[in-house]
Design an enzyme around this catalytic site. Sequence first.
Site, PDB file in Angstrom:
ATOM      1  N   GLU A 165       1.022  -1.294   0.160  1.00 55.84           N
ATOM      2  CA  GLU A 165      -0.140  -0.058   0.179  1.00 55.84           C
ATOM      3  C   GLU A 165       0.780   1.407  -0.020  1.00 55.84           C
ATOM      4  N   TYR A 167       3.417   1.889   1.922  1.00 60.26           N
ATOM      5  CA  TYR A 167       3.933   2.369   3.204  1.00 60.26           C
ATOM      6  C   TYR A 167       5.396   2.127   3.327  1.00 60.26           C
ATOM      7  N   ARG A 215       2.150  -8.989   4.327  1.00 56.32           N
ATOM      8  CA  ARG A 215       1.446  -8.179   3.229  1.00 56.32           C
ATOM      9  C   ARG A 215       2.303  -7.565   2.105  1.00 56.32           C
ATOM     10  N   HIS A 253      -1.500   3.940  -1.850  1.00 57.20           N
ATOM     11  CA  HIS A 253      -2.537   4.863  -1.617  1.00 57.20           C
ATOM     12  C   HIS A 253      -2.463   6.047  -2.571  1.00 57.20           C
ATOM     13  N   GLN A 340     -18.634   4.968   3.181  1.00 64.11           N
ATOM     14  CA  GLN A 340     -19.324   5.848   3.674  1.00 64.11           C
ATOM     15  C   GLN A 340     -19.061   6.173   5.500  1.00 64.11           C
ATOM     16  N   ASP A 404     -45.721   0.661   2.563  1.00 72.40           N
ATOM     17  CA  ASP A 404     -44.945   1.627   1.595  1.00 72.40           C
ATOM     18  C   ASP A 404     -46.142   1.768   0.558  1.00 72.40           C
TER      19      ASP A 404
HETATM   20  P1  FAD Z   1     -36.762   6.963   1.243  1.00 70.60           P
HETATM   21  O1  FAD Z   1     -35.680   5.948   0.846  1.00 70.60           O
HETATM   22  O2  FAD Z   1     -36.964   8.099   0.497  1.00 70.60           O
HETATM   23  O3  FAD Z   1     -38.098   5.986   1.583  1.00 70.60           O
HETATM   24  C1  FAD Z   1     -39.345   6.728   2.038  1.00 70.60           C
HETATM   25  C2  FAD Z   1     -40.194   5.684   1.589  1.00 70.60           C
HETATM   26  O4  FAD Z   1     -41.642   6.223   2.022  1.00 70.60           O
HETATM   27  C3  FAD Z   1     -40.357   5.546   0.074  1.00 70.60           C
HETATM   28  O5  FAD Z   1     -40.153   4.189  -0.318  1.00 70.60           O
HETATM   29  C4  FAD Z   1     -41.966   5.842  -0.227  1.00 70.60           C
HETATM   30  O6  FAD Z   1     -42.460   5.675  -1.209  1.00 70.60           O
HETATM   31  C5  FAD Z   1     -42.571   5.777   1.327  1.00 70.60           C
HETATM   32  N1  FAD Z   1     -43.779   6.716   1.537  1.00 70.60           N
HETATM   33  C6  FAD Z   1     -43.562   8.017   1.575  1.00 70.60           C
HETATM   34  N2  FAD Z   1     -44.997   8.363   1.815  1.00 70.60           N
HETATM   35  C7  FAD Z   1     -45.806   7.352   2.108  1.00 70.60           C
HETATM   36  C8  FAD Z   1     -47.029   7.205   2.298  1.00 70.60           C
HETATM   37  N3  FAD Z   1     -47.958   8.330   2.646  1.00 70.60           N
HETATM   38  N4  FAD Z   1     -47.559   6.174   2.555  1.00 70.60           N
HETATM   39  C9  FAD Z   1     -46.733   4.981   2.440  1.00 70.60           C
HETATM   40  N5  FAD Z   1     -45.355   5.082   1.861  1.00 70.60           N
HETATM   41  C10 FAD Z   1     -44.914   6.383   1.846  1.00 70.60           C
HETATM   42  N6  FAD Z   1     -27.297   7.327   0.145  1.00 70.60           N
HETATM   43  C11 FAD Z   1     -26.393   6.781   0.387  1.00 70.60           C
HETATM   44  O7  FAD Z   1     -25.804   6.724   1.907  1.00 70.60           O
HETATM   45  N7  FAD Z   1     -25.150   6.134  -0.449  1.00 70.60           N
HETATM   46  C12 FAD Z   1     -25.428   6.438  -1.807  1.00 70.60           C
HETATM   47  O8  FAD Z   1     -24.494   6.003  -2.403  1.00 70.60           O
HETATM   48  C13 FAD Z   1     -26.647   6.972  -2.323  1.00 70.60           C
HETATM   49  N8  FAD Z   1     -26.788   7.236  -3.596  1.00 70.60           N
HETATM   50  C14 FAD Z   1     -28.085   7.503  -4.020  1.00 70.60           C
HETATM   51  C15 FAD Z   1     -28.437   7.519  -5.205  1.00 70.60           C
HETATM   52  C16 FAD Z   1     -29.340   8.171  -5.900  1.00 70.60           C
HETATM   53  C17 FAD Z   1     -29.763   7.933  -7.288  1.00 70.60           C
HETATM   54  C18 FAD Z   1     -30.272   8.357  -4.843  1.00 70.60           C
HETATM   55  C19 FAD Z   1     -31.766   8.807  -5.370  1.00 70.60           C
HETATM   56  C20 FAD Z   1     -30.378   8.405  -3.467  1.00 70.60           C
HETATM   57  C21 FAD Z   1     -28.950   7.943  -3.067  1.00 70.60           C
HETATM   58  N9  FAD Z   1     -28.865   7.929  -1.700  1.00 70.60           N
HETATM   59  C22 FAD Z   1     -27.536   7.186  -1.034  1.00 70.60           C
HETATM   60  C23 FAD Z   1     -29.438   8.470  -0.596  1.00 70.60           C
HETATM   61  C24 FAD Z   1     -30.372   7.169   0.264  1.00 70.60           C
HETATM   62  O9  FAD Z   1     -31.056   6.600  -0.810  1.00 70.60           O
HETATM   63  C25 FAD Z   1     -31.324   8.128   1.000  1.00 70.60           C
HETATM   64  O10 FAD Z   1     -30.849   8.989   1.783  1.00 70.60           O
HETATM   65  C26 FAD Z   1     -32.328   6.958   1.748  1.00 70.60           C
HETATM   66  O11 FAD Z   1     -32.969   6.311   0.904  1.00 70.60           O
HETATM   67  C27 FAD Z   1     -33.329   8.017   2.607  1.00 70.60           C
HETATM   68  O12 FAD Z   1     -33.937   6.842   3.457  1.00 70.60           O
HETATM   69  P2  FAD Z   1     -35.403   7.127   4.117  1.00 70.60           P
HETATM   70  O13 FAD Z   1     -35.841   5.968   4.327  1.00 70.60           O
HETATM   71  O14 FAD Z   1     -35.575   8.196   4.742  1.00 70.60           O
HETATM   72  O15 FAD Z   1     -36.398   7.569   2.679  1.00 70.60           O
HETATM   73  P1  NAP Z   2     -27.130  17.369  -2.043  1.00 75.08           P
HETATM   74  O1  NAP Z   2     -26.022  16.578  -1.973  1.00 75.08           O
HETATM   75  O2  NAP Z   2     -27.500  18.345  -1.020  1.00 75.08           O
HETATM   76  O3  NAP Z   2     -27.087  18.376  -3.405  1.00 75.08           O
HETATM   77  C1  NAP Z   2     -28.059  19.332  -4.059  1.00 75.08           C
HETATM   78  C2  NAP Z   2     -27.710  19.874  -4.964  1.00 75.08           C
HETATM   79  O4  NAP Z   2     -28.596  20.902  -5.392  1.00 75.08           O
HETATM   80  C3  NAP Z   2     -26.107  20.736  -4.684  1.00 75.08           C
HETATM   81  O5  NAP Z   2     -25.413  20.507  -5.778  1.00 75.08           O
HETATM   82  C4  NAP Z   2     -26.819  22.176  -4.718  1.00 75.08           C
HETATM   83  O6  NAP Z   2     -25.650  23.118  -5.175  1.00 75.08           O
HETATM   84  C5  NAP Z   2     -28.186  22.215  -5.566  1.00 75.08           C
HETATM   85  N1  NAP Z   2     -29.180  23.057  -5.081  1.00 75.08           N
HETATM   86  C6  NAP Z   2     -29.637  23.006  -3.820  1.00 75.08           C
HETATM   87  N2  NAP Z   2     -30.604  23.764  -3.734  1.00 75.08           N
HETATM   88  C7  NAP Z   2     -30.885  24.512  -4.910  1.00 75.08           C
HETATM   89  C8  NAP Z   2     -31.616  25.253  -5.612  1.00 75.08           C
HETATM   90  N3  NAP Z   2     -32.661  25.935  -5.050  1.00 75.08           N
HETATM   91  N4  NAP Z   2     -31.634  25.582  -7.037  1.00 75.08           N
HETATM   92  C9  NAP Z   2     -30.805  25.090  -7.596  1.00 75.08           C
HETATM   93  N5  NAP Z   2     -29.837  24.001  -7.219  1.00 75.08           N
HETATM   94  C10 NAP Z   2     -29.941  23.903  -5.900  1.00 75.08           C
HETATM   95  O7  NAP Z   2     -28.198  16.558  -2.586  1.00 75.08           O
HETATM   96  P2  NAP Z   2     -28.663  15.343  -3.413  1.00 75.08           P
HETATM   97  O8  NAP Z   2     -27.884  15.355  -4.518  1.00 75.08           O
HETATM   98  O9  NAP Z   2     -30.178  15.499  -3.963  1.00 75.08           O
HETATM   99  O10 NAP Z   2     -28.314  14.049  -2.712  1.00 75.08           O
HETATM  100  C11 NAP Z   2     -29.227  13.765  -1.457  1.00 75.08           C
HETATM  101  C12 NAP Z   2     -28.822  12.958  -0.480  1.00 75.08           C
HETATM  102  O11 NAP Z   2     -28.422  11.660  -1.072  1.00 75.08           O
HETATM  103  C13 NAP Z   2     -27.409  13.608  -0.195  1.00 75.08           C
HETATM  104  O12 NAP Z   2     -27.392  14.189   1.018  1.00 75.08           O
HETATM  105  C14 NAP Z   2     -26.355  12.774  -0.488  1.00 75.08           C
HETATM  106  O13 NAP Z   2     -25.652  12.481   0.705  1.00 75.08           O
HETATM  107  C15 NAP Z   2     -27.136  11.239  -0.816  1.00 75.08           C
HETATM  108  N6  NAP Z   2     -26.748  10.648  -1.740  1.00 75.08           N
HETATM  109  C16 NAP Z   2     -25.471  10.090  -1.530  1.00 75.08           C
HETATM  110  C17 NAP Z   2     -24.584   9.527  -2.482  1.00 75.08           C
HETATM  111  C18 NAP Z   2     -23.156   8.791  -2.198  1.00 75.08           C
HETATM  112  O14 NAP Z   2     -22.372   8.433  -3.084  1.00 75.08           O
HETATM  113  N7  NAP Z   2     -22.698   8.809  -1.087  1.00 75.08           N
HETATM  114  C19 NAP Z   2     -24.675   9.480  -3.919  1.00 75.08           C
HETATM  115  C20 NAP Z   2     -26.127  10.247  -4.017  1.00 75.08           C
HETATM  116  C21 NAP Z   2     -26.886  10.680  -2.843  1.00 75.08           C
HETATM  117  P3  NAP Z   2     -25.876  24.378  -5.361  1.00 75.08           P
HETATM  118  O15 NAP Z   2     -26.590  24.901  -3.982  1.00 75.08           O
HETATM  119  O16 NAP Z   2     -24.386  24.884  -5.193  1.00 75.08           O
HETATM  120  O17 NAP Z   2     -26.304  25.182  -6.582  1.00 75.08           O
HETATM  121 FE1  SF4 Z   3     -17.855   0.349   4.822  1.00 70.87          FE
HETATM  122 FE2  SF4 Z   3     -19.983  -0.589   5.679  1.00 70.87          FE
HETATM  123 FE3  SF4 Z   3     -19.875   0.804   3.385  1.00 70.87          FE
HETATM  124 FE4  SF4 Z   3     -18.919  -1.729   3.810  1.00 70.87          FE
HETATM  125  S1  SF4 Z   3     -21.005  -1.106   3.608  1.00 70.87           S
HETATM  126  S2  SF4 Z   3     -17.986   0.215   2.786  1.00 70.87           S
HETATM  127  S3  SF4 Z   3     -18.267  -1.700   5.799  1.00 70.87           S
HETATM  128  S4  SF4 Z   3     -19.659   1.469   5.604  1.00 70.87           S
END
Ligand code: FAD
Ligand code: NAP
Ligand code: SF4
Length: 675
Positions: A165, A167, A215, A253, A340, A404
């Site tokens: 790595e 090191y 390693r 790294h 993460q 849901d």
């Molecule tokens: P949600 O996942 O939004 O779930 C809410 C659920 O509630 C939904 O299934 C909806 O249908 C249901 N619901 C809402 N209202 C009602 C109702 N009245 N009755 C019944 N059901 C209802 N996070 C990461 O940590 N790592 C990532 O790499 C990552 N990548 C992402 C990529 C994308 C493209 C997206 C969109 C999100 C990503 N996220 C990632 C974010 C992550 O998915 C969300 O932070 C997480 O799913 C939020 O969880 P939650 O349970 O709060 O809500």
């Molecule tokens: P986000 O990370 O908060 O990004 C939102 C984007 O929208 C920012 O680029 C912001 O930039 C822009 N924005 C905010 N307000 C706006 C406005 N009024 N008009 C126009 N642009 C605006 O949120 P997200 O991309 O929706 O993701 C949601 C959550 O999912 C995040 O918190 C993230 O951690 C999670 N997620 C994680 C991963 C992962 O790989 N770990 C991947 C996907 C999602 P400006 O304000 O500078 O324009």
């Molecule tokens: Fe790390 Fe857990 Fe994500 Fe695996 S799932 S990379 S152990 S945070």
Amino acid sequence: MTNYPHLLAPLDLGHVTLPNRVLMGSMHTGLEETKDWNRVAEFYAARARGGVGLMVTGGMAPNREGGVFPGAAGLFNDQDIANHRVITDRVHDAGGRIAMQILHAGRYAYGPECVSASPIKSPISPFPPKELDEDGIEKQIADIVTSATRAREAGYDGVEIMGSEGYFINQFLVTHTNKREDRWGGSYENRMRLAIEIVRRTRAAVGDDFIIIYRLSMIDLVPGGSTFDEVIQLAQEIETAGASIINTGIGWHEARIPTIATSVPRAAFAWVTKKLMGKVGIPVITSNRINTPEVAEDVLASGAADMVSMARPFLADADFVRKAAEGKAETIAPCIACNQACLDHTFNGKISTCLVNPRACHETELTITPTEAAKSIAVVGAGPAGLSAAMTAAERGHKVTLFDRAEQIGGQLNMARVIPGKEEFHGLVDWFGTRVGDLDIALELGRDVSADDLGEFDEVIIATGVVPRDPGIPGQEGSNVLNYIDVLRGKAPVGERVAVIGAGGIGFDVAEYLVHQGESPTENLDLWREEWGIGDPAETRGGLAPEGPQPEAPARQITLLQRKSEAPGKRLGKTTGWIHRAALRMKDVKMMGGVNYERIDARGIHISQGEARENPTLIEVDTVVLCAGQLPERSLADALEARGITPHVIGGADVAAELDAKRAINQGTRLAATL
Ligand code: FAD
Ligand code: NAP
Ligand code: SF4
């Protein structure tokens, strides 16, 4: 008859027989630095109870100058030895075996006292190392040997000497970082001397009945790295010097090639270890992106290694091996390789845990105990927050109904899993499904729940997630404007030229989704190696392909926009953000910060720059995709409160800003642990 005959076969090391071929690889969790030895011991003991063959601790510094950061843990005195006894005793009582990793960071040590072969600063550290003289080198060797003898005194079953790595030891091996002209530099024989002397003198000091894992960096992935002939030569010398096992190290790294991130194909580097098989007489371990018993079994059955190392999968599930042995592999909580909660935490100075398993490294604090008063609990929303709450509550003996409105569980994870490079999310949703089935949770899908439906429950948990933020850009109602949900759920066609509004996690993922076509490189190792320029170390030094990265042509022309003037993607994951940025740059994605969105029309999006709204520009595109963040979906929570019912609100429904699955799962689990 087991499905994993190779994985579960014992491994005879002479003085000890390991019960299976699974090594829990070294991880820096930050636990040792808490000095809460009961907590550290419980972390390892839980994994020992889970049946892993052998564990390796996080890297322990052999001395102050070699610590990864100032104050890094090590066995420096009798008290340290006594503290580590707490760990080894607990592991042995649980029937396990544990080796201590000795990690000398060399020029990667984050401090002004760092030392190396030559005074060449690394690109990932601000501190240039001091060049060691002969006495200085002898001191480092002596300190490493002392560390090993102290490990033995502390009850460890062995040590792992970290030689990869990039090191300290690795820094002596390659001319890139070793410019010496004395007996420690120049010819390969001289550059290998440090590694060999460390292993030889360690073996002499610890005796024969002690495991020494070395390693070894098998593919450096840096310019001027080792050739595979050198790797073989070193491995043979290390065997002669007295090592019991050789473990695989992949990439320095500072390498600009991802090696463990989620977009790396599973078992992506097993072919490298396989090249060493048959060249040494001691067992060889392979590593990197092995996260299921099936993958591990295939790797071993193909003759790529004698043993597999998995590290992060043991954060996700301490009982990985036991569950595999019991034929319940589908119940193993999957490591999705997101970094993460583990590596990102480490690099942010926080204690590691796991996105999927918030109990990891919190075993003594987050306990899930049977309830004494079973309640009926409604959970609305089967995203990660609701699923975690429902599962934990059901595990504790509550009667849980999970609703849901969608026809499938997973919430937004169902969008994450369609992104090329995020295929691991399929496994996470599948695992949630298995657990929900096993736990006898009443699952009501296709139910759009209203306040009327929730009056009869003892407790109501609202996990309804988020709604996309409306950025209010003039013209956004046009037919050429979509939001990320329309795009990722395939509800509408997307043109050739696209502007993505918002460069957060979702903006980056949507851009990734739109530039790819055909098979995801994560599911095709050859394609992935071409994309990142990974050659064969037998043909090219360090395994860097001479032609460099050869990504496929982008499927679309993308412009990724944000209002903040900072570099787009700056806030992505600490250890993975660079990969997302590099991947999009390779696909010619144009990234712009500091823009104002003036209006959208049929020709595209009109922007200006900065507070003075200068440089009005039209970005001509066919489609504009809105990824402008999210707001809590609280309508149901508000309706309940209006009726005098106070629900528990978790996940995105609680706070949408900076929400991710890590926080959603942690919050859901912790809430249900208290109900
Ligand atoms: P949600 O996942 O939004 O779930 C809410 C659920 O509630 C939904 O299934 C909806 O249908 C249901 N619901 C809402 N209202 C009602 C109702 N009245 N009755 C019944 N059901 C209802 N996070 C990461 O940590 N790592 C990532 O790499 C990552 N990548 C992402 C990529 C994308 C493209 C997206 C969109 C999100 C990503 N996220 C990632 C974010 C992550 O998915 C969300 O932070 C997480 O799913 C939020 O969880 P939650 O349970 O709060 O809500
Ligand atoms: P986000 O990370 O908060 O990004 C939102 C984007 O929208 C920012 O680029 C912001 O930039 C822009 N924005 C905010 N307000 C706006 C406005 N009024 N008009 C126009 N642009 C605006 O949120 P997200 O991309 O929706 O993701 C949601 C959550 O999912 C995040 O918190 C993230 O951690 C999670 N997620 C994680 C991963 C992962 O790989 N770990 C991947 C996907 C999602 P400006 O304000 O500078 O324009
Ligand atoms: Fe790390 Fe857990 Fe994500 Fe695996 S799932 S990379 S152990 S945070």
